[in-house]
Every structure is written in C-alpha cells, then in structure tokens.
Design an enzyme around this catalytic site. Sequence first.
Site, PDB file in Angstrom:
ATOM      1  N   TYR A 143       0.861  -1.214  -0.026  1.00 36.75           N
ATOM      2  CA  TYR A 143       0.091  -0.043   0.021  1.00 36.75           C
ATOM      3  C   TYR A 143       0.988   1.225   0.004  1.00 36.75           C
ATOM      4  CZ  TYR A 143      -3.903   2.929   1.910  1.00 36.75           C
ATOM      5  OH  TYR A 143      -5.044   3.896   1.895  1.00 36.75           O
ATOM      6  N   ARG A 196      -5.724  10.427 -10.845  1.00 33.22           N
ATOM      7  CA  ARG A 196      -4.873  11.139  -9.858  1.00 33.22           C
ATOM      8  C   ARG A 196      -4.542  10.234  -8.953  1.00 33.22           C
ATOM      9  NH1 ARG A 196      -4.978  10.459  -4.929  1.00 33.22           N
ATOM     10  NH2 ARG A 196      -6.828  11.373  -4.094  1.00 33.22           N
ATOM     11  N   LYS A 214      -5.634  -1.335  -2.452  1.00 34.35           N
ATOM     12  CA  LYS A 214      -6.513  -1.027  -1.650  1.00 34.35           C
ATOM     13  C   LYS A 214      -7.278  -2.424  -1.211  1.00 34.35           C
ATOM     14  CE  LYS A 214      -6.523   3.439  -1.392  1.00 34.35           C
ATOM     15  NZ  LYS A 214      -6.740   4.467  -0.405  1.00 34.35           N
ATOM     16  N   GLU A 281     -11.924   5.382  -6.194  1.00 33.08           N
ATOM     17  CA  GLU A 281     -10.583   5.640  -5.828  1.00 33.08           C
ATOM     18  C   GLU A 281      -9.772   6.347  -6.714  1.00 33.08           C
ATOM     19  OE1 GLU A 281      -9.807   4.255  -2.663  1.00 33.08           O
ATOM     20  OE2 GLU A 281      -8.123   6.030  -2.913  1.00 33.08           O
ATOM     21  N   ASP A 282      -9.087   7.412  -6.285  1.00 34.38           N
ATOM     22  CA  ASP A 282      -8.102   8.291  -7.160  1.00 34.38           C
ATOM     23  C   ASP A 282      -8.540   8.747  -8.623  1.00 34.38           C
ATOM     24  OD1 ASP A 282      -6.475   7.943  -4.921  1.00 34.38           O
ATOM     25  OD2 ASP A 282      -4.780   6.862  -5.814  1.00 34.38           O
ATOM     26  N   ASP A 304     -13.641   6.854  -1.976  1.00 35.69           N
ATOM     27  CA  ASP A 304     -12.666   6.872  -0.836  1.00 35.69           C
ATOM     28  C   ASP A 304     -11.823   7.905  -0.433  1.00 35.69           C
ATOM     29  OD1 ASP A 304     -11.129   5.494   1.321  1.00 35.69           O
ATOM     30  OD2 ASP A 304      -9.544   5.021  -0.023  1.00 35.69           O
ATOM     31  N   ASP A 305     -11.513   8.752  -1.610  1.00 37.41           N
ATOM     32  CA  ASP A 305     -10.634  10.106  -1.344  1.00 37.41           C
ATOM     33  C   ASP A 305     -11.413  10.940  -0.720  1.00 37.41           C
ATOM     34  OD1 ASP A 305      -8.087   9.229  -2.454  1.00 37.41           O
ATOM     35  OD2 ASP A 305      -9.171   8.760  -4.167  1.00 37.41           O
ATOM     36  N   ASN A 460       0.012  11.989   0.074  1.00 41.37           N
ATOM     37  CA  ASN A 460       0.790  10.749  -0.107  1.00 41.37           C
ATOM     38  C   ASN A 460       1.714  10.759  -1.623  1.00 41.37           C
ATOM     39  OD1 ASN A 460       0.128   9.450   2.097  1.00 41.37           O
ATOM     40  ND2 ASN A 460      -1.991   8.927   1.247  1.00 41.37           N
TER      41      ASN A 460
HETATM   42  N1  LIG Z   1      -4.123  10.473   3.863  1.00 39.92           N
HETATM   43  C1  LIG Z   1      -4.916  10.371   2.973  1.00 39.92           C
HETATM   44  O1  LIG Z   1      -5.614   9.498   3.585  1.00 39.92           O
HETATM   45  C2  LIG Z   1      -5.295  10.867   1.878  1.00 39.92           C
HETATM   46  C3  LIG Z   1      -6.710  10.545   1.095  1.00 39.92           C
HETATM   47  C4  LIG Z   1      -6.872  11.162  -0.093  1.00 39.92           C
HETATM   48  C5  LIG Z   1      -5.890  11.957  -0.719  1.00 39.92           C
HETATM   49  N2  LIG Z   1      -4.717  11.941  -0.192  1.00 39.92           N
HETATM   50  C6  LIG Z   1      -3.617  12.796  -0.414  1.00 39.92           C
HETATM   51  O2  LIG Z   1      -4.243  14.233  -0.569  1.00 39.92           O
HETATM   52  C7  LIG Z   1      -3.374  14.777  -1.941  1.00 39.92           C
HETATM   53  C8  LIG Z   1      -4.462  15.471  -2.636  1.00 39.92           C
HETATM   54  O3  LIG Z   1      -5.706  14.855  -3.216  1.00 39.92           O
HETATM   55  P1  LIG Z   1      -6.688  15.178  -4.359  1.00 39.92           P
HETATM   56  O4  LIG Z   1      -7.516  14.191  -4.676  1.00 39.92           O
HETATM   57  O5  LIG Z   1      -7.427  16.228  -3.252  1.00 39.92           O
HETATM   58  O6  LIG Z   1      -5.976  15.971  -5.414  1.00 39.92           O
HETATM   59  P2  LIG Z   1      -6.300  17.350  -6.221  1.00 39.92           P
HETATM   60  O7  LIG Z   1      -5.238  17.381  -7.273  1.00 39.92           O
HETATM   61  O8  LIG Z   1      -7.725  17.044  -6.397  1.00 39.92           O
HETATM   62  O9  LIG Z   1      -6.155  18.732  -5.298  1.00 39.92           O
HETATM   63  C9  LIG Z   1      -5.105  19.110  -5.017  1.00 39.92           C
HETATM   64  C10 LIG Z   1      -5.203  20.647  -4.383  1.00 39.92           C
HETATM   65  O10 LIG Z   1      -3.968  21.118  -3.931  1.00 39.92           O
HETATM   66  C11 LIG Z   1      -3.945  22.201  -4.344  1.00 39.92           C
HETATM   67  N3  LIG Z   1      -2.495  22.989  -4.405  1.00 39.92           N
HETATM   68  C12 LIG Z   1      -1.532  22.743  -5.378  1.00 39.92           C
HETATM   69  N4  LIG Z   1      -0.658  23.446  -5.222  1.00 39.92           N
HETATM   70  C13 LIG Z   1      -0.843  23.817  -4.013  1.00 39.92           C
HETATM   71  C14 LIG Z   1      -0.084  24.814  -3.349  1.00 39.92           C
HETATM   72  N5  LIG Z   1       1.169  25.186  -3.702  1.00 39.92           N
HETATM   73  N6  LIG Z   1      -0.692  25.370  -1.967  1.00 39.92           N
HETATM   74  C15 LIG Z   1      -1.745  25.000  -1.747  1.00 39.92           C
HETATM   75  N7  LIG Z   1      -2.537  24.123  -2.340  1.00 39.92           N
HETATM   76  C16 LIG Z   1      -2.000  23.523  -3.340  1.00 39.92           C
HETATM   77  C17 LIG Z   1      -4.514  22.452  -5.702  1.00 39.92           C
HETATM   78  O11 LIG Z   1      -5.101  23.690  -6.159  1.00 39.92           O
HETATM   79  C18 LIG Z   1      -5.691  21.567  -5.419  1.00 39.92           C
HETATM   80  O12 LIG Z   1      -6.896  22.281  -4.955  1.00 39.92           O
HETATM   81  C19 LIG Z   1      -2.867  13.702  -2.566  1.00 39.92           C
HETATM   82  O13 LIG Z   1      -1.433  13.740  -2.435  1.00 39.92           O
HETATM   83  C20 LIG Z   1      -3.324  12.452  -1.991  1.00 39.92           C
HETATM   84  O14 LIG Z   1      -2.579  11.436  -1.990  1.00 39.92           O
HETATM   85  C21 LIG Z   1      -4.497  11.554   1.036  1.00 39.92           C
HETATM   86  O1  LIG Z   2      -3.919   5.661  -0.905  1.00 34.96           O
HETATM   87  C1  LIG Z   2      -3.631   6.173   0.146  1.00 34.96           C
HETATM   88  O2  LIG Z   2      -2.629   5.965   0.793  1.00 34.96           O
HETATM   89  C2  LIG Z   2      -4.508   7.397   0.779  1.00 34.96           C
HETATM   90  C3  LIG Z   2      -5.546   7.930  -0.211  1.00 34.96           C
HETATM   91  O3  LIG Z   2      -6.453   7.349  -0.973  1.00 34.96           O
HETATM   92  C4  LIG Z   2      -4.580   8.870  -1.378  1.00 34.96           C
HETATM   93  O4  LIG Z   2      -5.090   8.882  -2.403  1.00 34.96           O
HETATM   94  O5  LIG Z   2      -3.561   9.158  -1.086  1.00 34.96           O
HETATM   95 MG   LIG Z   3      -6.804   7.497  -2.948  1.00 37.37          MG
END
Ligand SMILES: NC(=O)c1ccc[n+]([C@@H]2O[C@H](COP(=O)([O-])OP(=O)(O)OC[C@H]3O[C@@H](n4cnc5c(N)ncnc54)[C@H](O)[C@@H]3O)[C@@H](O)[C@H]2O)c1
Ligand SMILES: O=C(O)C[C@H](O)C(=O)O
Ligand SMILES: [Mg+2]
Length: 619
Positions: A143, A196, A214, A281-282, A304-305, A460
């Site tokens: 993962y 994404r 996942k 997802e993603d 999930d996101d 991530n």
């Molecule tokens: N920890 C978790 O469980 C978890 C879950 C889901 C997503 N994520 C992570 O979250 C991240 C974003 O996912 P997403 O689907 O929302 O992506 P996304 O591309 O939809 O959104 C990214 C956002 O970040 C903003 N951004 C870009 N550059 C920036 C900056 N310099 N300053 C501030 N904001 C900025 C963009 O404008 C956009 O709004 C990914 O890295 C993903 O791995 C983590």
């Molecule tokens: O896949 C993960 O580790 C968490 C989340 O779903 C992500 O998109 O980053």
């Molecule tokens: Mg995800």
Amino acid sequence: MSNQIRASSSLIRRLKQQMSNPAVLIQTRSFTPSEGQRPVIVHKRSLDILHDPWFNKGTAFSMTERDRLDLRGLLPPNVMSTDQQIERFMVDLKRLEVQARDGPTDPNALAKWRILNRLHDRNETMYYKVLIANIEEYAPIVYTPTVGLVCQNYSGLFRRPRGMYFSAEDRGEMKSMVYNWPAEQVDMIVVTDGSRILGLGDLGVQGIGIAVGKLDLYVAAAGINPQRVLPIMIDVGTTNDKLLKDPLYLGLQEHRLDGDEYVSVIDELMEAIFTRWPNFEDFQSKWAFKLLQRYRYKYRMFNDDVQGTAGVAVAGLLGAVRAQGRSMIDFPKQKIVVAGAGSAGLGVLNAARKTMARMLGNNESAFDSARSQFWVVDAKGLITEDRENIDPDAKPFARKVNEISRQGLWEGASLVEVVQQVKPDVLLGLSAVGGLFSKEVLEAMRGSTSTRPAIFAMSNPTNNAECTPEEAFSIVGDNIIFASGSPFKDVDLGNGHIGHCNQGNNMYLFPGVGLGTLLSGSRIISDGMLQAAAECLAEYMTEEEVVKGKIYPSISSIRNITKEVAAAVVKEALEEDLAEGYRGVDARELQRFNQEELLEFVELNMWHPEYPTLVYRNE
Ligand SMILES: NC(=O)c1ccc[n+]([C@@H]2O[C@H](COP(=O)([O-])OP(=O)(O)OC[C@H]3O[C@@H](n4cnc5c(N)ncnc54)[C@H](O)[C@@H]3O)[C@@H](O)[C@H]2O)c1
Ligand SMILES: O=C(O)C[C@H](O)C(=O)O
Ligand SMILES: [Mg+2]
C-alpha cells in the site's frame, strides 16, 4: 548413416506428417501464429489461459483472440508485439536496482514488493497470512507509499494481470465483458480511472496498482474473501505526455476523454457492474464529486478519497482537540487552515463543517457559523469570494472579503501569510505538494493560539508529504500533534521524549465501511453510516493515548479497528432502516444483537487465511 541419425530423420518425417495433418493435436508453446504455423487447440479459456505458462501470451494476445478466448477485459488494452514485450521486460530487468528506491526509508521497497507479488500470484492464503501477521512492516510495501512507486513503474513490473481492465474502446461491450471475470460472487470492487494516483498525477492504466493495493487492505484488515474482490481500471486515455509517447505503455495512447463522452463511459461501466459493489478511488477532483453525486443513491458505492479521507481526518481533528485536554464538544472553536481544495481537501472541509454544525445545534445558523472556522488555500492562495472562476465545490468555503480584510488578509494570500494572520489550531495539508509546509510556514505555526497545535501533512506518497515529522517537531515544538498520510518513524525528541508520528490515512476507515455495508445489506452508503465510522475511530483512542499525542491507532491493530468500525456501520444502517441483512441473517435478527453479539457476527464473517481441505469432483 548412423542409427542415431536415421532415427532422428524418421522422427522429423513423422513430425512433419503430424504437422500437416489437422486431426492430430500437438500442444506446443503458443507463440504468435506465424505463417505456416497451425492453430493450437486449447481446452481452457479466460484466466486459466493467462495462468498457464504454456499458452500465455500476456499483452500480445490480439483483440480477436481476446474475444475468442474470453480474455477481453482481463488484460491492459494496449496490444503489444512480442518484441515490445521482450523490450519491456529487459528495460525493467536492467533498471531493477536503480529504481529500487522510495526515499530514504526503504531502498529495497520495490524488490520486496516483487517478492510479495510473486507469492500473491502463487498462493493467496500464504500471501495474506504473511501480510496480516506483519501488517505494520508490509502495509507500506503493498500500500502507500510503495504502491505509488509500483504504479509509476507498472509498465515494467507488469507480469500477471490482476483484476479487470475496461477501456474507452470497449464501449458497447462492457455488459458482456463483466462475464469474463471467472468468480461468480464479487463482494468488493475498487475502481480507478488512474487520473490522480496519490499525489503522483495522471498515471493512466498504471493506476490499477492502487485498486489492487486497496483491496489487499480490504482482505487483510476487513477479512473480505480474496476470491471475491475485483480491482477495476477504467482506461479512458491519459493526460500524461510521457505515457502518451512511451512505446512500452500498456494503456490507451489517447487523450483522456472528458465531458459527456467520459460520463457515458463511466455510466456504461457502472451499469455493467451494478449488481456488484464499486468503491471509487483516485479519480481527479474534477469528476470525483460529480460522479459521487451521480451514483451514490443509485449504487452501493462510495468515494474513498472524498468520504474515507473525510472520516479519518475528522476523527484525527477530534483527537487533536482531546489532546489539548479539552472535550470534543470544543471542536467548533478550532481555527483550521486547509492547504489543498481538491477531492480530498473539500471532502474533509465538508465533513468537518457538518460535525461542527451538529455540535452547535444542527440547524442552518450553526452550519453557517461553522463556515468561519476554515481558511482554504489552494495553488492560487487563499480562496475568497473574489476568486475568479471559483470551483463550485469550493465556493461554500470562500471567505467573505470584508471579513478577511479585517483579519489583514486578501484573495490569493499565501499560505505563510494566512498562517501568520490566523494563528490556527490546525494546519492540514491535502495539496500533493511535498515540502509545502516550509520552514517559514512552520515558523508561523509557532504563533498558533492553541496550547497544542496540530499539523496534518496528509499528502501521499512519502515525498509528497507537506513536511516531515522531524521538521514539524523541531520547528513548531515538542508539544505538537503530528499526522501524515504515509508512514514515518516517531521522532526522538532528545530529552527522553518521543514525538509521535500518527498515520492519518483513509485505510483506518475504508475497510470497515466496506465490511459494515456488506454485512448490513444496505443498498446505499449514507452520510450517517460514514459519520458513525468516523466517530467509532475517534472513540477508539483512550484518553491516555490521546494525551501522549497518539490520535490514530497503531496499524498492527487494524483488523480489530476495522471490526469495530464495521459494527458501527451496521448499527447505523439499522437505525436508519437501511439494513436488509446478510446471508440468512435478516434485518430483524441483526436488530436483536447487542453490541457484543454484533461484534461476534462481524468477526464470524471475516475471512481468515487458512487452507481448506480440497476435494475433486468432476461436475
Ligand atoms: N491521507 C489520506 O488518507 C489521503 C486521502 C486522499 C488523498 N490524499 C492525498 O491528498 C493529496 C491531494 O489529493 P486530491 O485528490 O485532493 O488532489 P487534487 O489534485 O484534487 O487537489 C490538490 C489541491 O491542492 C492544491 N494545491 C496545489 N498546489 C498548492 C500549493 N502550492 N498550495 C496550496 N494548495 C495547493 C490544488 O489547487 C488543489 O486544490 C494527494 O497527495 C493524495 O495522495 C491523502
Ligand atoms: O492511498 C492512500 O494511501 C490514501 C489515499 O487514498 C490517497 O489517495 O492518497
Ligand atoms: Mg486515494
């Protein structure tokens, strides 16, 4: 002529005769038929062919052959020549050592993934036994974060397909293609369009790795039977120029579909699998919300996101309030700066706002006043009502211009400026920008008005984390609460104290949401069921742990957490009158279970990796 030569020339004569006689079947290795080579009759189809080294041609099966042998959908869409296959293999073989790096944490991560993957292909029971017994060590391999590296290198790593591939080329065929999946029953599907993948952008068909990863957790944490899971990649092209030009890319080399055309492909896929159960997802945020709204009351699905992440973040935010020695009910007083307004960031913002509103009386004015606790910064800076072409999903969080000018802020103010002026209790990153919480931003967090500021660097994989725990503890202070999306080691603070690094990842919720929904028999996944899951996770941590800065449980207990979360989801489905029961246990019976019995019911329905006794019957 010696006897030996005479014998071999007669053998060759016999073989030649056989070759020219179509009635004689010779099982030879099934290279691509060249001129003069006769077809080989096979008594197998579908996955049995792909798993047979004698007959398998992998990505070289032509489209007509895929149709003939029920292979359509079981392979990535790009048909390769034998030369391309060999080249892909050789490129991968040669770069093994160079690529076997995932930041400083584990230089052998990719090599470990390969070994585990081979075991997965050979013996599922053994694979999951290893994974469950060593989940803390190997979750980061199957993962996040290694799965990100796997997706990036998928063209080279691809050996045996896992799951199904649908592509824009399959329009009109999907309903029949789903029958190429050999298992009669499917409990859990994870679908991605690869647009994404973690914070790594559009990886096209290579995103299948995330669905596989996942589902590994659905099996390991939730005890979903591995024979009943199905990873799905819907390949509608890619925007990734590198992949579009890569001759070894396994997906459609076309620009990503958009607009109505895109929606109609996803509609067709959803219809084709509608009796089964997808988890999205993603998907890039542009589509994540729209598709969620389109399908969530029609099919038993969640994103999930958007929804899993929201629940995990809310549980962590409540933990951070408790860690300050305050009651959870003080949550609506927290000032929260969120960096990132994509599918994950907006999902968290919506859920956190609703949670605050509920605590404030659950009416319209409570909902309205909760809005003022959030400041949202995206790539263009602070989002206000002055933002041009504002994303409609972000609009509810745009700050009023007169309000922020009183705070010394303006449209597009930078993250540092926002943190300096707001002095937030919480700084939460879902931006996919590694290092976004720079020295200046973290220094500004020192001005936080909280007794225990919280920093959530949730992006991530590892390299995309907004900051490391070392940076956060050393710059902001020993007393902070820290969580990251990918795993980091705890920090030795040097004075006999440990700075605890929590893993704030949706893995703490999605397995339990999935299992609970399955066992409840609910036809949809309601907000209430997701909320119940988040509250269960928040309550899982004891007061003592929270005070020590531990706001999420250790991953080694994920199976137990998942069981509790699943039970909470079943209970909520019953309360909302959505439950229809599962396998002979109807809703009325479920209703009679007390908490202990409910947990037992969940436990009994979790798959354990044990070898069953096999008996052969030719039916
Ligand atoms: N920890 C978790 O469980 C978890 C879950 C889901 C997503 N994520 C992570 O979250 C991240 C974003 O996912 P997403 O689907 O929302 O992506 P996304 O591309 O939809 O959104 C990214 C956002 O970040 C903003 N951004 C870009 N550059 C920036 C900056 N310099 N300053 C501030 N904001 C900025 C963009 O404008 C956009 O709004 C990914 O890295 C993903 O791995 C983590
Ligand atoms: O896949 C993960 O580790 C968490 C989340 O779903 C992500 O998109 O980053
Ligand atoms: Mg995800």
